[in-house]
Design an enzyme around this catalytic site. Structure first.
Site, PDB file in Angstrom:
ATOM      1  N   SER A  84       7.196   6.510   4.544  1.00  0.00           N
ATOM      2  CA  SER A  84       8.316   6.518   3.597  1.00  0.00           C
ATOM      3  C   SER A  84       9.352   7.599   3.836  1.00  0.00           C
ATOM      4  CB  SER A  84       7.786   6.642   2.168  1.00  0.00           C
ATOM      5  OG  SER A  84       7.250   5.405   1.741  1.00  0.00           O
ATOM      6  N   TYR A 123       8.250   3.617  -8.181  1.00  0.00           N
ATOM      7  CA  TYR A 123       8.452   3.578  -6.728  1.00  0.00           C
ATOM      8  C   TYR A 123       8.478   2.133  -6.251  1.00  0.00           C
ATOM      9  CZ  TYR A 123       8.114   5.702  -2.079  1.00  0.00           C
ATOM     10  OH  TYR A 123       8.357   6.153  -0.798  1.00  0.00           O
ATOM     11  N   SER A 124       9.522   1.771  -5.507  1.00  0.00           N
ATOM     12  CA  SER A 124       9.669   0.388  -5.062  1.00  0.00           C
ATOM     13  C   SER A 124      10.160   0.337  -3.625  1.00  0.00           C
ATOM     14  CB  SER A 124      10.644  -0.385  -5.958  1.00  0.00           C
ATOM     15  OG  SER A 124      10.845  -1.695  -5.442  1.00  0.00           O
ATOM     16  N   ASN A 125       9.255  -0.036  -2.731  1.00  0.00           N
ATOM     17  CA  ASN A 125       9.648  -0.241  -1.344  1.00  0.00           C
ATOM     18  C   ASN A 125      10.587  -1.435  -1.201  1.00  0.00           C
ATOM     19  OD1 ASN A 125       7.908   1.724   0.361  1.00  0.00           O
ATOM     20  ND2 ASN A 125       6.460   0.868  -1.107  1.00  0.00           N
ATOM     21  N   GLY A 148       5.545  10.634   3.639  1.00  0.00           N
ATOM     22  CA  GLY A 148       5.360   9.231   3.962  1.00  0.00           C
ATOM     23  C   GLY A 148       3.956   8.955   4.443  1.00  0.00           C
TER      24      GLY A 148
END
Length: 429
Positions: free
Chosen positions: A125, A230-232, A377
């Site tokens: 990330s 949290y949103s990928n 990440g």
């Protein structure tokens, strides 16, 4: 155990606008005298720090010329291997003009090869910081605004139960306040990412539109702007917007606007389905998300990064990450207005304790009261953390090549040893 101290490397950058080309498809310690640096500005962060946002006092120039005793940091690295069981750990600290590198364990369990400073690894990330930087550059050029809606740039893409894409802004994609469901929590994706199914699906290929479709097939977590999660998925949409605006692949935009101007020769977003880590690297090891301490360990160095892409697909080194975040936080990439936008933080929820999140960047308050800035990440077999002072003069990058035992504790211990060292005991009388 291995530690070295070397001079700072020079970060080259340019300050002028970058032209966009049409897309052709997505396809211990030794001291040496420090060298002279040539610094210009890139478009990643040109801003001077806003006084109200300075949370960490930077070391003075005089202090930065004196090497610090980092035995405490090295002890954390040694414990991570001896007690935590990770195969190997690598840390690099850039402190003014001084560089310290420490390692423990190995980079390859089959050969016993040690971890090396030049090793490349997957950064998960931390990719988000690069994606957000390019987006802010486009905002600085007035090619878009952070308040533009997703629907404006990607009409018809966000279609799912309860979504209002005309109300979801680019800013909300970048600071995780959009409410868009994170595709990694989808039952099918979770099943493919753990245990033996991962070994079967590790080379599966995904288009960004597919990933977004998986995310928005679930109802939103909350209304746009009304919470934090949290949103990928949001960063996949951000990457798609960058490609729509620039007319070129995201990998090219990052290379031309960020990595090449800053001289980050070991940092790149793999193109297409490329499963390899190109250049020098050790191996990445995984227990396939199993919590059993006796679970088998698998080499997962090669995998298809398309499911990470704009949210987590990049490869880098500790040196490049120190340089990138040093420039970013040091005000040498984005104009002042975009710098302020990036560092406008919102509280996080159900994430790393004591953190806040801006646009692709996080801050973490340590137990001693010091706040550090950067990003972390995780991806199969590789966990990475890069945090440092608000002005970027002192940066710490750490990578472990095993994905079990939650390395976040180790990362935090490294930061505590560097930024909150215990007073040295008084000598005996």
């Amino acid at each position: 155990m291995n530690t070295t101290t070397t001079p700072r490397q020079t970060a080259l950058s340019v300050s002028g606008p970058h032209g966009d080309r049409p897309a052709r498809g997505r396809t211990g310690n030794t001291m040496r005298k420090p060298g002279r640096g040539i610094r210009a500005g890139l478009r990643l962060i040109v801003a001077a720090a806003v006084a109200s946002q300075i949370a960490v006092a930077a070391p003075t120039a005089a202090a930065a010329t004196t090497p610090r005793d980092r035995a405490g940091v090295q002890r954390v690295l040694d414990r991570a291997v001896a007690d935590g069981g990770v195969p190997g750990i690598l840390a690099r600290i850039q402190d003014g003009r001084d560089t310290w590198v420490g390692t423990a364990g190995v980079g390859d369990t089959s050969t016993g090869r040690q971890r090396r400073e030049q090793d490349r690894f997957r950064i998960g990330s931390t990719t988000k910081t690069f994606t957000a930087t390019v987006m802010l550059q486009l905002a600085a050029e007035r090619r878009l605004t952070l308040d533009d809606s997703v629907e404006k740039w990607l009409p018809g893409v966000v279609r799912g139960p309860g979504y209002q894409p005309e109300r979801i802004t680019i800013r909300q994609l970048l600071d995780h306040t959009s409410g868009i469901y994170d595709y990694v929590n989808d039952d099918v994706m979770r099943a493919r990412g753990a245990d033996t199914p991962f070994l079967k699906h590790r080379f599966d290929s995904y288009r960004p539109e597919e990933i977004v479709g998986i995310g928005v097939s679930h109802p939103p977590t909350f209304a746009p702007g009304s919470g934090w999660a949290y949103s990928n998925t949001g960063y996949f949409l951000a990457g798609m917007i960058i490609e729509r605006v620039t007319g070129r692949p995201l990998a090219t935009a990052i290379e031309q606007r960020v990595t090449r101007p800053l001289g980050l020769a070991s940092t790149y977003l793999p193109r297409g389905d490329d499963p390899l880590i190109h250049g020098p690297h050790g191996r990445h090891y995984s227990k396939l998300m199993l919590t059993d301490p006796h679970a088998g360990i698998h080499d997962v160095t090669e995998l298809n990064p398309s499911w990470g892409w704009a949210a987590g697909g990049m490869i880098s080194t500790t040196g490049d990450l120190d340089r990138f975040f040093g420039a970013l936080l040091g005000g040498r990439v984005l104009p002042p207005a975009q710098q302020r936008e990036m560092l406008t933080m919102v509280p996080t929820r159900n994430w790393i304790p004591d953190t806040a999140y801006g646009l692709g960047i996080a801050s973490q308050r340590l137990s001693c009261g010091v706040t550090v800035w950067g990003m972390g990440g995780a991806i199969n077999g590789s966990w990475t953390y890069t945090f440092g002072t608000r002005n970027g003069t002192r940066m710490v990058s750490v990578n472990v090549n095993g994905d079990w035992n939650s390395p976040i504790t180790t990362f935090t211990d490294v930061l505590l040893a560097e930024f909150c060292p215990s007073p040295s005991p008084e000598p005996a009388a």
